[in-house]
Structures are given as structure tokens and as C-alpha cells.
Design a protein around this motif. Structure first.
Motif: not given
Length: 529
Positions: A198-211, A249-254, A256-261
Motif C-alpha cells: 500500500r503506497p502513500l501510507h505513512e505510519v504514525q505510531c505503534i501501540a498494543p492491540s486490543p483485538v 531517519v524514520a524508524t526511531p521517530v516512529i 519515539q512517538r510510540s514510546a508511551t503507548l
């Protein structure tokens, strides 16, 4: 509304993402690949410097003290790189850096990685070039090396030399399918086994799944193909295993943004960034001396005047890769070509201001320039600051972004650059053959197209983010397989090493998917077999 799910979610489609995607799909898993950039076929690559063409698939990301050139498309860096495919020397895996202890995991040596190098070289494939494949620019370096008492060799390339037209537009993709990017091997093979890209899909964060049955929930935005700063929609995918390969450049940013989650991430995430020790210099070759001293000539009567003719990388000297030499004194010197647009990245030391008459005269001699890349042993000098609210960096314009990466070279890195500068001058400035100056980067600082190390492998949890199998410490089922996993600079182009590491990681990731309850079996067949 039911949740969207997949067995494996791969973030990024470059070397670190495409290779696991293929093996996981071939193993029988349901695989989804999210790629921030657009998808282009060979006919879509426009060999032009017009805004809106090259800037669709290449990003120049400006940090504090460094600029990073990165791919932004399906296929990632394999689409915009120059295809130099070199194995890292054995000593690179024994490096200690300023920490004073081995940076790589104990079980990761050159001997251990060689079988995986073999696989990548066969899959792309990589060819051993000959002197007839070397460009005029590569020939100048080779002749100068010979005159100075050094060896020089053609560089192995992931290029079909029979189909290559020597157009020198490799930074903008290959219209002729001569460059063996991932668009021609691992990615189509992954799709043949059912992987969805899936192109043009920019990941913002990763969190535990409730599913139930799924470990991670990955939030993404869908970008407007005409304006990457705009989002068309948002979504969430739930996965049993995640492979993060968005680039160093992108992996650590994703993360970092996901750290709390995620309940925290390893302290090494976003630290120890390396530009692979890249040091770019420009040699302004004296045409008369290129003829008299080197004995060079062309059919048009000129000695050289061919900076832009041929492939971007064709020749290199490895004479300074001495395993017995002290760390921070070993490097490769490689002939390279940068399109004119990249002249905006940095300024030649000692040159006149860009808009003066003197500098215009210097620029008018560009056909006689010989651009050179030294890949040295740097000291992992970069650290990422707080992530932006969205995206991997703040996009300022098409193809241009701003990152919170701060790069301050230590004395070790500076000394390594100085040694490579001295070596270059000893080869090319002898008898005033050329005026050699490094890019000081007054506009951009250091410049690299080889970002590494921002979530690196290692045995020491205090200084590495990943265990030897590429799993993020403390987060089972979350793997990182891009350049951010490489612990330190390699003294050669890193693409082949990143790919070999991804090959090596694939069986462990398949095993993790199996433990997550998916019926999979790792198959060692290369794509196309």
C-alpha cells in the motif's frame, strides 16, 4: 465496524522491508506492506531535475549539522541508490568505537554474514564489473591512483550492464530496468505470494492491540499523491508481528512517538546515528595535466571533461582498508557523481560565494569535476530530539524536510575525515593535477545518503536497541531490519549489508509468526526460483 487485521505488517519497502515481506509471504503468512512514498513503474521515472519529478521519490532531510538524502517510494533506497554493492570488511564487525567494546553482537561476524551476502548477490543480482564498464570519471580516479602508487578497482554493481544506457540518472530511478532495484525481484515475488503493498501510507505510531490474537495496532495516514503534507484518510491495522523498516531517519521517530503507548522503548532508540562516515569532496581536474600527467584522452580531443558521462559509481580504491590499522583511520575512496541539484546541499571549502562571478567561473568547469566519496569510520555522532506531531520529519516543500536529528562529530570522526582528506590530496593533488576540496556543508553540515545505527543491534542493552535476531528489546514480535539496525559505519556502501542482515533475520521473524499461531514455514528459495 470490524478491525482490519494482518498476520504481519511491514513498515517500509526498501531493503529492510521488501526482503522480510517476501519470505513471510512465501512462508504462508498474510503480509501487508505500508510505504510512505508513491509507487512508480519504470516508465514513470522521469529523468529530469524539474520540481515535482525527482522530488516525488527523493527526500533531502535537513538536521542540525547533517543532511540526509533518502528514498521515498515503493522500493525505497533501492530505487534511488547508485547500486554499488560491496561486502563490509571483516574488521568492520569488530569495531568498538568510542565505547571501547565490540559494537556488533558476538555472533555477527563477516564469516557469519557471508552466506546471507551470497543470497542477496544472487537475488538482485550483483555483477562483477570490468574496466570496460568504468566511466571516464572512474578512469580518472584509477589513473591518478596508479600514478600515486595505489590500486583501484571496478566496483561491483546491482546493474544489468548489458541493458544500462549509461544515462547517469540513477538517483531518479531507472527507466530501462537496468538497475536491479527491489521493484524487479523481492517485491514482485512477495506480491506473487499474496503480499499487499500500500503506497502513500505513512505510519504514525505503534501501540498494543486490543483485538484478541493480535499484538500490535499500527496507526497510519494516507497521503495525498499531489501534496504529501495532506492526509486523505487515517486508519489502523492490527498485526501479530510487525517489521519496522522505515529507514534510519524514520524508524526511531516512529518508535519515539510510540514510546508511551508501548510502555517504554530502549534508551538506545534515536541515539548512535551514523552517516556511515560519508565525506564528499570535489576535485577540479586540470584538463591539460590530465592529458600530460595521466596520459588520458577522448575522441573529442579533450583529456576528461566527462563528469556526467557514465554511471555514478564505477571505481574505488580499497588501499586504506587495512585491518591492522587503528580504528578511525580506515576508509574507501570511491568515484561518485551527484546530479547538479545536490550542489545546493553543501559548499566547497575555500570557494567564492555562490552568487559571485568567481564562483560562477568555477561552476562553469563542472565537466572537469571529479566528485569523490570517502566512507570512513565515524563515531555514531547523531541523536534524535523529540519527534514531530506527525510524520517522520517536518515537510517543508516537495522533496525537502526538517528533522530533529542533531549531529556533532567527535574528534574521532573529525580525525577520520582528516585522514581521508589527506589521502585524497596525495592522490589527486600531486603535481597540481586537481584542486581538491571537501564539501564543508556550510548550508547543510555533513551530507550522507547512508543513514545507519539509530536503533542498532548489539549485546549490551544499555547501548543497543535490538537483540541479535533484530527484535526490539522488551517488545516481542516487533522487529527492525533497516539501516537503523546496523551498529556502526562500514567503510563501504551499506546497501548489501542491510540486505544481508534482512535475509539473516527472516527465519527468526518467520519463527515469531509461527509462535503467534500462524501456520508458516520458512522456505529458503530466492525470489524467482
Amino acid at each position: 465496524m470490524s478491525a482490519a487485521t494482518t498476520d504481519v505488517l511491514v513498515i517500509g519497502s526498501g531493503f529492510g522491508g521488501a526482503i522480510p515481506a517476501y519470505y513471510l509471504a512465501a512462508a504462508g503468512a498474510t503480509v501487508t506492506v505500508l510505504e510512505r512514498g508513491p509507487r512508480l513503474a519504470s516508465a514513470d521515472f522521469t529523468h529530469s531535475l524539474q520540481l515535482g519529478t525527482y522530488s516525488r521519490i527523493v527526500d533531502v532531510i535537513q538536521g542540525d549539522g547533517i543532511a540526509v538524502v533518502a528514498g521515498n517510494c515503493v522500493g525505497g533506497g533501492s530505487v534511488v541508490y547508485f547500486a554499488a554493492s560491496l561486502r563490509a570488511p571483516a574488521f568492520a564487525f569488530e569495531r568498538q568505537g568510542s565505547l571501547g567494546r565490540r559494537l556488533w553482537p558476538a555472533d555477527l561476524t563477516r564469516d557469519a554474514l557471508d552466506p546471507w551476502y551470497d543470497r542477496v548477490e544472487a537475488a538482485l543480482p550483483v555483477v562483477r564489473t570490468n574496466w570496460q564498464d568504468v566511466s571516464y570519471a572512474g578512469g580518472v580516479l584509477a589513473a591518478a591512483c596508479h600514478r600515486a602508487g595505489h590500486t583501484c578497482n571496478p566496483v561491483p554493481l546491482a546493474v544489468d550492464t548489458a541493458n544500462c544506457t549509461n544515462c547517469n540518472w540513477m538517483l531518479s530511478g531507472c527507466r530501462f530496468d537496468a538497475k536491479r532495484s527491489l521493484l524487479l525481484n523481492y517485491l514482485p515475488a512477495a506480491e506473487e505470494h499474496g503480499a499487499a503493498i500500500r503506497p502513500l501510507h505513512e505510519v504514525q505510531c505503534i501501540a498494543p492491540s486490543p483485538v484478541a490474537g493480535y499484538r500490535y495496532a499500527v496507526a497510519y495516514t494516507v497521503l495525498d499523491p499531489e501534496d504529501y503534507t495532506c492526509s486523505a484518510q487515517v486508519g489502523i491495522l492490527h498485526a501479530k508481528v510487525v517489521v519496522l523498516a522505515a529507514g534510519a531517519v524514520a524508524t526511531p521517530v516512529i518508535l519515539q512517538r510510540s514510546a508511551t503507548l508501548l510502555g517504554g522503548i530502549p534508551a538506545a532508540v534515536g541515539r548512535y546515528f551514523s552517516g556511515n562516515g560519508d565525506r564528499v569532496s570535489v576535485a577540479d581536474v586540470d584538463e591539460q595535466k590530465a592529458g600530460n600527467l595521466l596520459g588520458l584522452s577522448r575522441q573529442n580531443g579533450a583529456a576528461y571533461q566527462a563528469s556526467a558521462i557514465g554511471r555514478p559509481i564505477t571505481a574505488a580504491t580499497y588501499d586504506y582498508l587495512n585491518a591492522q590499522a587503528p580504528e578511525f583511520s580506515r576508509f574507501t575512496i570511491q568515484q561518485i557523481y551527484f546530479p547538479p541539484i545536490t550542489n545546493l546541499l553543501a559548499q566547497v571549502a575555500g570557494s567564492p560565494p555562490w552568487f559571485g562571478i568567481a564562483h560562477r567561473n568555477l561552476a562553469s568547469r563542472w565537466r572537469s569535476w571529479l566528485t569523490l566519496l570517502s566512507m570512513t569510520e565515524d563515531d555514531n555522532d547523531g541523536t534524535f530530539g523529540p519527534p514531530p506531531l506527525v510524520g517522520s520529519f517536518t515537510r517543508l516543500a516537495p522533496g525537502l524536510g526538517l528533522t530533529a536529528l542533531r549531529y556533532r562529530p567527535t574528534s574521532n570522526t573529525l580525525n577520520a575525515w582528516k585522514k581521508s582528506d589527506t589521502a585524497l590530496r596525495s592522490i589527486l593533488a600531486m603535481d597540481d593535477l586537481a584542486q581538491v576540496q571537501p564539501w564543508t556543508g556550510e548550508l547543510a553540515g555533513a551530507v550522507t545518503a547512508h543513514p545507519l545505527g539509530s536503533a542498532r543491534l548489539g549485546d549490551d542493552p544499555s547501548t543497543s536497541a535490538l537483540s541479535s535476531n533484530h527484535e526490539l528489546r522488551g517488545h516481542p514480535g516487533l522487529f527492525i531490519t533497516d539501516g537503523s539496525a546496523v551498529p556502526a559505519s562500514l567503510t563501504v556502501n551499506p546497501s548489501l549489508t542491510i540486505a544481508a542482515l534482512a535475509e539473516r533475520a527472516a527465519p527468526a521473524i518467520v519463527d515469531a509468526v509461527s509462535k503467534a499461531g500462524v501456520q508458516v514455514r520458512y522456505a529458503a528459495r530466492l525470489p524467482g526460483q
